[in-house]
Structures are given as structure tokens and as C-alpha cells.
Write a protein that holds these residues in place. Sequence first.
Motif, PDB file in Angstrom:
ATOM      1  N   THR A  50       0.704  -1.249  -0.247  1.00 50.71           N
ATOM      2  CA  THR A  50      -0.036  -0.135   0.081  1.00 50.71           C
ATOM      3  C   THR A  50       1.354   1.298  -0.152  1.00 50.71           C
ATOM      4  O   THR A  50       0.786   2.444  -0.587  1.00 50.71           O
ATOM      5  CB  THR A  50      -1.075   0.190   0.911  1.00 50.71           C
ATOM      6  OG1 THR A  50      -0.147  -0.035   2.403  1.00 50.71           O
ATOM      7  CG2 THR A  50      -1.546  -1.269   1.339  1.00 50.71           C
ATOM      8  N   TYR A  51       2.173   1.132   0.223  1.00 52.00           N
ATOM      9  CA  TYR A  51       3.048   2.655   0.806  1.00 52.00           C
ATOM     10  C   TYR A  51       3.394   2.918  -0.673  1.00 52.00           C
ATOM     11  O   TYR A  51       3.228   3.526  -1.493  1.00 52.00           O
ATOM     12  CB  TYR A  51       4.880   2.128   1.510  1.00 52.00           C
ATOM     13  CG  TYR A  51       5.413   3.229   1.024  1.00 52.00           C
ATOM     14  CD1 TYR A  51       5.449   4.303   1.885  1.00 52.00           C
ATOM     15  CD2 TYR A  51       6.773   3.149   0.143  1.00 52.00           C
ATOM     16  CE1 TYR A  51       6.447   5.183   1.869  1.00 52.00           C
ATOM     17  CE2 TYR A  51       7.668   4.152   0.106  1.00 52.00           C
ATOM     18  CZ  TYR A  51       6.714   4.767   1.332  1.00 52.00           C
ATOM     19  OH  TYR A  51       8.310   6.006   1.050  1.00 52.00           O
ATOM     20  N   HIS A  52       3.882   2.136  -2.004  1.00 54.37           N
ATOM     21  CA  HIS A  52       4.296   2.148  -2.884  1.00 54.37           C
ATOM     22  C   HIS A  52       3.244   1.945  -4.073  1.00 54.37           C
ATOM     23  O   HIS A  52       3.394   2.659  -4.659  1.00 54.37           O
ATOM     24  CB  HIS A  52       4.933   0.762  -3.231  1.00 54.37           C
ATOM     25  CG  HIS A  52       6.711   0.767  -2.695  1.00 54.37           C
ATOM     26  ND1 HIS A  52       7.284   1.487  -3.048  1.00 54.37           N
ATOM     27  CD2 HIS A  52       6.480  -0.106  -1.628  1.00 54.37           C
ATOM     28  CE1 HIS A  52       8.680   1.232  -2.950  1.00 54.37           C
ATOM     29  NE2 HIS A  52       8.413   0.370  -1.516  1.00 54.37           N
ATOM     30  N   PHE A  53       1.851   1.100  -3.529  1.00 57.17           N
ATOM     31  CA  PHE A  53       0.882   1.664  -5.121  1.00 57.17           C
ATOM     32  C   PHE A  53      -0.668   1.876  -3.993  1.00 57.17           C
ATOM     33  O   PHE A  53      -1.129   1.332  -2.582  1.00 57.17           O
ATOM     34  CB  PHE A  53       0.801   0.061  -5.125  1.00 57.17           C
ATOM     35  CG  PHE A  53       1.794  -0.195  -6.124  1.00 57.17           C
ATOM     36  CD1 PHE A  53       2.420   0.718  -7.306  1.00 57.17           C
ATOM     37  CD2 PHE A  53       2.612  -0.708  -5.665  1.00 57.17           C
ATOM     38  CE1 PHE A  53       3.442  -0.118  -8.448  1.00 57.17           C
ATOM     39  CE2 PHE A  53       4.378  -1.236  -6.631  1.00 57.17           C
ATOM     40  CZ  PHE A  53       3.879  -1.138  -7.963  1.00 57.17           C
ATOM     41  N   ALA A  54      -1.019   3.387  -4.164  1.00 55.58           N
ATOM     42  CA  ALA A  54      -2.166   3.184  -3.610  1.00 55.58           C
ATOM     43  C   ALA A  54      -3.605   2.602  -4.472  1.00 55.58           C
ATOM     44  O   ALA A  54      -4.475   2.084  -3.007  1.00 55.58           O
ATOM     45  CB  ALA A  54      -2.180   5.008  -3.621  1.00 55.58           C
TER      46      ALA A  54
END
Length: 196
Positions: A50-54
Amino acid sequence: MGQNADMPHASDTRQSIIDAVLRIIGQDGVAAVTNRRIAKEAGVSLGSVTYHFATQHELLRESLLYFVAEETRHFSALAGACTDERFDIGQAAETVARVAGGNAFDSRHIAPFELYVQAGRDERLRAAATECFAAYDLLATRILNQLGVPDPERLAGVAVALVFGQQLRRLATGAPAEELVDTLLILTRCAAPRIP
């Protein structure tokens, strides 16, 4: 405070996630892409996904863009190799066999079909798919041109569609790769009767 040499870089984690998404898509389809499954497959924490891809759209888009960049690089290199004046029908058959991907479909061969279907459902992904098909068309144009086929640019899209159709048939039926090569050779001979 510097980053620990043993810790993965953000770009490595991001790439691991993209690779995992492509594997999951190839194995079980786009519907199977969940953050938990990605984290497990990539060997990263759920928070990293979730940090890298919202959003899932961002995940799919970035995965498709990565795939397109790799395919474009690969097919552009193949197209570059089709400029030799001694290029003949045998070399064309060998190139087509390499494009066909050998005798067995694995998740890497299946993932593009899933991604292209997803691009058909989500117009935000279509620009990336269009870029990849342009690389396929370039390779087809080069091969057809080297074989002396008249108006290769006009026929390139047909040749690419034929390759994809035959690959889809292979995927669905388990037909051998040789059928694809034979079909393309027949098409080429019809378009350029001077080919032996």
C-alpha cells in the motif's frame, strides 16, 4: 542516518511487487490480485504494497507499463536484428518461433492476455497497451519488409493479430508452437509469392 546495506531499496521492493502482480495475473487472473496475496508472493509486508501503490488501478497500470517496457525492448531488439540483407524465410521462421515463446505456456505467457483484456475494460490502461502493440507492429513490419512483402506496414497489424490469435488458440487447446510458425509462413508466401 544511512540506509542499512542489507535492507532492500524502495525500487527493489517496488519491482518485487510488480513481478508478483504479473505472476499472480498469469496464474489466476486479475481478480486474484489482492494486497495480501501480492505481499505474500513478493515477500514484502502488506504495508509495503500500500505504500508503493495506493490503488489496485495503479498496481495494474504500473505492472502493464513494466511489461510493455520489457516487451518493447525485446521486440525492438528483434526488429533491429531483422535488417540483415541475408534475412530469409528460415530466419523469419526462427524469429516467429522465438516470439511464440517455445512449446509451453507458463504464467508469463498468460499474463499479457489478462492485461490486454483488462486494458479493454479500463481505458486508462489503453495507452500502455497501444505502445506495446506498436512494438509488435514494428517487428512484423521489419520481418515482412525483409521478406519482400509489398506494403508491409499495412499487413503488420494483420500478422500481429494472427500471432495473438494463434497464441490464444495454443493457450486454450495446447496446440504446438509449430502451428503458429506454419500459419505465418503460409500468410507470408501468399503475400509475397516469390518466397520459396
